[in-house]
Design a protein around this motif. Structure first.
Motif, PDB file in Angstrom:
ATOM      1  N   VAL A  16       0.837  -1.203   0.000  1.00 23.45           N
ATOM      2  CA  VAL A  16       0.000   0.000   0.000  1.00 23.45           C
ATOM      3  C   VAL A  16       0.874   1.255   0.000  1.00 23.45           C
ATOM      4  CG1 VAL A  16      -1.782   1.278   1.259  1.00 23.45           C
ATOM      5  CG2 VAL A  16      -1.904  -1.210   1.126  1.00 23.45           C
ATOM      6  N   ILE A  20       0.632   4.446  -2.512  1.00 21.17           N
ATOM      7  CA  ILE A  20       0.419   5.823  -2.058  1.00 21.17           C
ATOM      8  C   ILE A  20       1.451   6.750  -2.695  1.00 21.17           C
ATOM      9  CG2 ILE A  20       0.552   7.346  -0.032  1.00 21.17           C
ATOM     10  CD1 ILE A  20      -0.702   5.067   1.608  1.00 21.17           C
ATOM     11  N   MET A  34     -24.180   6.983   7.823  1.00 22.25           N
ATOM     12  CA  MET A  34     -24.016   5.972   8.871  1.00 22.25           C
ATOM     13  C   MET A  34     -24.685   6.434  10.163  1.00 22.25           C
ATOM     14  SD  MET A  34     -22.723   2.904   8.723  1.00 22.25           S
ATOM     15  CE  MET A  34     -21.617   2.934   7.316  1.00 22.25           C
ATOM     16  N   ARG A  44     -24.014  -0.594   6.734  1.00 22.33           N
ATOM     17  CA  ARG A  44     -22.748  -1.268   7.050  1.00 22.33           C
ATOM     18  C   ARG A  44     -22.379  -2.260   5.958  1.00 22.33           C
ATOM     19  NH1 ARG A  44     -22.684  -5.524  11.733  1.00 22.33           N
ATOM     20  NH2 ARG A  44     -23.673  -6.600  10.003  1.00 22.33           N
ATOM     21  N   GLU A  45     -23.364  -2.988   5.445  1.00 21.58           N
ATOM     22  CA  GLU A  45     -23.097  -3.956   4.379  1.00 21.58           C
ATOM     23  C   GLU A  45     -22.669  -3.232   3.097  1.00 21.58           C
ATOM     24  OE1 GLU A  45     -25.346  -4.551   6.804  1.00 21.58           O
ATOM     25  OE2 GLU A  45     -23.935  -6.117   7.377  1.00 21.58           O
ATOM     26  N   MET A  47     -21.148  -0.292   3.009  1.00 23.65           N
ATOM     27  CA  MET A  47     -19.776   0.170   3.279  1.00 23.65           C
ATOM     28  C   MET A  47     -18.774  -0.962   3.077  1.00 23.65           C
ATOM     29  SD  MET A  47     -17.437   2.234   4.439  1.00 23.65           S
ATOM     30  CE  MET A  47     -18.094   3.669   5.213  1.00 23.65           C
ATOM     31  N   THR A  48     -19.086  -2.136   3.612  1.00 29.54           N
ATOM     32  CA  THR A  48     -18.190  -3.290   3.468  1.00 29.54           C
ATOM     33  C   THR A  48     -18.012  -3.650   1.993  1.00 29.54           C
ATOM     34  OG1 THR A  48     -19.090  -4.083   5.554  1.00 29.54           O
ATOM     35  CG2 THR A  48     -17.759  -5.629   4.321  1.00 29.54           C
ATOM     36  N   LEU A  51     -15.662  -1.142   0.320  1.00 31.74           N
ATOM     37  CA  LEU A  51     -14.255  -1.375   0.662  1.00 31.74           C
ATOM     38  C   LEU A  51     -13.708  -2.579  -0.098  1.00 31.74           C
ATOM     39  CD1 LEU A  51     -14.443  -0.832   4.531  1.00 31.74           C
ATOM     40  CD2 LEU A  51     -13.425   0.723   2.849  1.00 31.74           C
ATOM     41  N   GLU A  52     -14.526  -3.646  -0.176  1.00 35.37           N
ATOM     42  CA  GLU A  52     -14.051  -4.857  -0.857  1.00 35.37           C
ATOM     43  C   GLU A  52     -13.878  -4.632  -2.351  1.00 35.37           C
ATOM     44  OE1 GLU A  52     -16.538  -8.044   0.538  1.00 35.37           O
ATOM     45  OE2 GLU A  52     -15.412  -8.162   2.427  1.00 35.37           O
ATOM     46  N   ALA A  55     -10.751  -2.506  -2.899  1.00 34.80           N
ATOM     47  CA  ALA A  55      -9.539  -3.301  -2.657  1.00 34.80           C
ATOM     48  C   ALA A  55      -9.324  -4.287  -3.800  1.00 34.80           C
ATOM     49  CB  ALA A  55      -9.661  -4.034  -1.319  1.00 34.80           C
ATOM     50  N   ASN A  58      -8.376  -2.508  -6.985  1.00 40.16           N
ATOM     51  CA  ASN A  58      -7.215  -1.636  -6.832  1.00 40.16           C
ATOM     52  C   ASN A  58      -7.530  -0.195  -7.221  1.00 40.16           C
ATOM     53  OD1 ASN A  58      -4.682  -1.364  -5.925  1.00 40.16           O
ATOM     54  ND2 ASN A  58      -3.667  -2.334  -7.673  1.00 40.16           N
ATOM     55  N   LYS A  60      -8.286   3.699  -6.121  1.00 35.86           N
ATOM     56  CA  LYS A  60      -8.045   4.629  -5.025  1.00 35.86           C
ATOM     57  C   LYS A  60      -9.180   5.636  -4.939  1.00 35.86           C
ATOM     58  CE  LYS A  60      -4.719   2.491  -3.800  1.00 35.86           C
ATOM     59  NZ  LYS A  60      -5.016   1.631  -2.657  1.00 35.86           N
ATOM     60  N   VAL A  63     -13.069   7.097   1.208  1.00 31.90           N
ATOM     61  CA  VAL A  63     -14.379   6.674   1.711  1.00 31.90           C
ATOM     62  C   VAL A  63     -14.652   7.380   3.031  1.00 31.90           C
ATOM     63  CG1 VAL A  63     -15.835   4.716   2.304  1.00 31.90           C
ATOM     64  CG2 VAL A  63     -14.021   4.435   0.613  1.00 31.90           C
ATOM     65  N   GLN A  65     -17.779   8.872   6.022  1.00 30.57           N
ATOM     66  CA  GLN A  65     -19.109   8.589   6.572  1.00 30.57           C
ATOM     67  C   GLN A  65     -19.751   9.883   7.024  1.00 30.57           C
ATOM     68  OE1 GLN A  65     -18.723   5.606   9.654  1.00 30.57           O
ATOM     69  NE2 GLN A  65     -17.438   4.347   8.334  1.00 30.57           N
TER      70      GLN A  65
ATOM     71  N   LEU B   6     -24.969  -4.301  15.027  1.00 31.86           N
ATOM     72  CA  LEU B   6     -25.442  -3.042  14.434  1.00 31.86           C
ATOM     73  C   LEU B   6     -25.720  -2.008  15.522  1.00 31.86           C
ATOM     74  CD1 LEU B   6     -27.784  -4.314  11.573  1.00 31.86           C
ATOM     75  CD2 LEU B   6     -25.532  -3.286  11.340  1.00 31.86           C
ATOM     76  N   LEU B   9     -22.404  -0.626  16.495  1.00 25.78           N
ATOM     77  CA  LEU B   9     -21.961   0.375  15.515  1.00 25.78           C
ATOM     78  C   LEU B   9     -22.656   1.709  15.761  1.00 25.78           C
ATOM     79  CD1 LEU B   9     -20.498   1.253  12.935  1.00 25.78           C
ATOM     80  CD2 LEU B   9     -22.321   0.175  11.606  1.00 25.78           C
ATOM     81  N   GLN B  13     -20.977   5.312  16.907  1.00 24.37           N
ATOM     82  CA  GLN B  13     -21.193   6.565  16.152  1.00 24.37           C
ATOM     83  C   GLN B  13     -21.596   7.683  17.114  1.00 24.37           C
ATOM     84  OE1 GLN B  13     -20.498   6.896  12.941  1.00 24.37           O
ATOM     85  NE2 GLN B  13     -20.279   4.765  12.363  1.00 24.37           N
ATOM     86  N   THR B 121     -16.061  -0.958   9.904  1.00 19.29           N
ATOM     87  CA  THR B 121     -16.817   0.243   9.534  1.00 19.29           C
ATOM     88  C   THR B 121     -16.466   1.407  10.466  1.00 19.29           C
ATOM     89  OG1 THR B 121     -18.601  -1.110   8.658  1.00 19.29           O
ATOM     90  CG2 THR B 121     -19.144   1.167   9.168  1.00 19.29           C
ATOM     91  N   GLY B 125     -14.463   5.053   9.253  1.00 14.64           N
ATOM     92  CA  GLY B 125     -14.907   6.426   9.498  1.00 14.64           C
ATOM     93  C   GLY B 125     -14.022   7.175  10.478  1.00 14.64           C
ATOM     94  N   VAL B 156       0.956   4.431   6.552  1.00 16.71           N
ATOM     95  CA  VAL B 156      -0.184   3.920   5.780  1.00 16.71           C
ATOM     96  C   VAL B 156      -1.441   4.000   6.647  1.00 16.71           C
ATOM     97  CG1 VAL B 156      -1.189   1.842   4.745  1.00 16.71           C
ATOM     98  CG2 VAL B 156       1.216   2.389   4.360  1.00 16.71           C
ATOM     99  N   ASP B 160      -7.275   2.461   4.645  1.00 13.14           N
ATOM    100  CA  ASP B 160      -7.071   2.042   3.257  1.00 13.14           C
ATOM    101  C   ASP B 160      -7.921   0.784   3.027  1.00 13.14           C
ATOM    102  OD1 ASP B 160      -4.891   2.174   0.809  1.00 13.14           O
ATOM    103  OD2 ASP B 160      -5.564   0.137   1.247  1.00 13.14           O
ATOM    104  N   PRO B 161      -8.683   0.738   1.912  1.00 13.12           N
ATOM    105  CA  PRO B 161      -9.582  -0.413   1.696  1.00 13.12           C
ATOM    106  C   PRO B 161      -8.876  -1.768   1.785  1.00 13.12           C
ATOM    107  CG  PRO B 161     -10.088   1.313   0.124  1.00 13.12           C
ATOM    108  CD  PRO B 161      -8.869   1.766   0.877  1.00 13.12           C
ATOM    109  N   LYS B 162      -7.638  -1.852   1.307  1.00 18.26           N
ATOM    110  CA  LYS B 162      -6.937  -3.144   1.370  1.00 18.26           C
ATOM    111  C   LYS B 162      -6.627  -3.529   2.805  1.00 18.26           C
ATOM    112  CE  LYS B 162      -4.874  -3.324  -3.170  1.00 18.26           C
ATOM    113  NZ  LYS B 162      -3.663  -3.166  -3.970  1.00 18.26           N
ATOM    114  N   THR B 165      -9.966  -4.564   4.517  1.00 16.17           N
ATOM    115  CA  THR B 165     -10.414  -5.876   4.051  1.00 16.17           C
ATOM    116  C   THR B 165      -9.583  -6.982   4.703  1.00 16.17           C
ATOM    117  OG1 THR B 165     -11.058  -4.843   1.973  1.00 16.17           O
ATOM    118  CG2 THR B 165     -10.898  -7.222   1.959  1.00 16.17           C
TER     119      THR B 165
END
Lengths: 121, 190
Positions: A16, A20, A34, A44-45, A47-48, A51-52, A55, A58, A60, A63, A65, B6, B9, B13, B121, B125, B156, B160-162, B165
């Motif tokens: 990563v 960057i 959110m 939440r689902e 958002m997940t 992200l997936e 990722a 690849n 950029k 993200v 809320q 939930l 979460l 928040q 999540t 945020g 980093v 970051d999404p990676k 995940t």
């Protein structure tokens, strides 16, 4: 963390970090509602899934809320803001819609018209 | 809301909206005592005693745009329907602790749900949040401290999404093994 997970994390950090360093220009912003209303509707689902997808492909993007913005009945809400363009708000978004929003709008700039519930000027 | 994760979460928040920089989420499952306890502690701005007294009333909110705040009252209702209760302790300027108890085996207790998705999540945020998650099942404990990951990542960002995940998969594996490693079926019964 276990040693194996730490090793994996360090390898991911290198990967990563390089990305960057080569990144340039302003990024697309993706904003997910959110608040209590968004969470109860499935944010939440969504958002997940975002992200997936980012990722996996690849891509950029930033993200972010936000809390309740007063369109609770249209949650989950996702805003996409491309640099220099107006904000587009998508409503009733499900994880299944996410690849389209990212593939069409975030990457190629083509608005997914059938999911739009608002446009800011 | 169909999952306790939930509600968690939603409450985190609230803590972030109260300016918290540290949040501790603690889940304790005690099969012998038939109890499930969820505690969320933050160092946000806190509430005065008058506000704490009214805080479970759905018509109490700090929001100025409208007059209904449902988050805490929804969790209180879920706890009471499952033979438990909800308590809020808060001090102005220090922070807030919310404790929700349930009978673990109660028919109406909502499932714990996808805790890894909730944690990821939260970090998406609030990447700088000092988040601790401690989960105990019948005396065995798993602890996740975001700062350990943040320190390891250096420059980093954790959001970051990676990285997120990766963390989600890591947390899923750890929680599965905490619950006895029984795979999907065991998870559904929780």
């Amino acid at each position: 963390m276990t040693l194996k997970s730490l090793d994996d994390l360090r390898r991911l950090r290198e990967e990563v970090q390089k990305e960057i360093e080569t990144r340039q220009g302003a990024e697309v912003q993706i904003i997910v509602g959110m608040g209590t209303c968004g969470i109860a509707a499935g944010a939440r689902e969504v958002m997940t899934a975002i992200l997936e997808e980012l990722a996996r492909r690849n891509i950029k993007a930033t993200v972010l809320q936000t809390g309740c913005i007063g369109m609770c009945e249209k949650e989950p809400l996702v805003d996409v803001v491309r640099p220099g363009e107006k904000r587009i708000t998508y409503g009733h978004v499900t994880p299944r819609d996410v690849p389209r929003i990212i593939g069409e709008h975030v990457v190629n700039g083509r608005i997914v018209e059938d999911l739009v519930v608002g446009r800011a000027n | 809301m169909e999952e306790l994760a939930l509600h968690i979460l939603d409450l985190v928040q609230n803590a972030l909206a109260a300016g918290a920089t540290e949040v501790v989420i603690e889940i304790k499952e005690d099969t012998a005592g038939d109890r499930l306890v969820i505690t969320i502690t933050d160092n946000g701005c806190g509430m005065d005693q008058e506000f704490v007294r009214r805080v479970l009333d759905p018509f109490t909110t700090t929001r100025t745009t409208r007059r209904v705040g449902l988050g805490l009252s929804l969790l209180a209702m879920a706890a009471r329907q499952a033979g438990g209760d909800l308590q809020v302790a808060s001090e102005k300027g220090k922070g807030t602790t919310v404790t929700a108890t349930f009978r673990l085996q109660h028919w109406d207790r909502p499932p714990l749900g996808d805790v890894p998705a909730t944690l990821v999540t939260v970090l998406a945020g609030a990447p700088k949040l000092d988040l601790t998650y401690r989960h105990t099942v019948d005396g065995r404990t798993f602890t996740f401290r975001a700062w350990e990951v943040q320190r390891e990542l250096g420059g980093v960002p954790i959001n970051d999404p990676k990285v997120l995940t990766f963390l989600k998969r890591y947390l899923e594996e750890e929680l599965t093994s905490l619950h006895g490693g029984g795979g999907d079926d065991a998870e559904k019964l929780r």
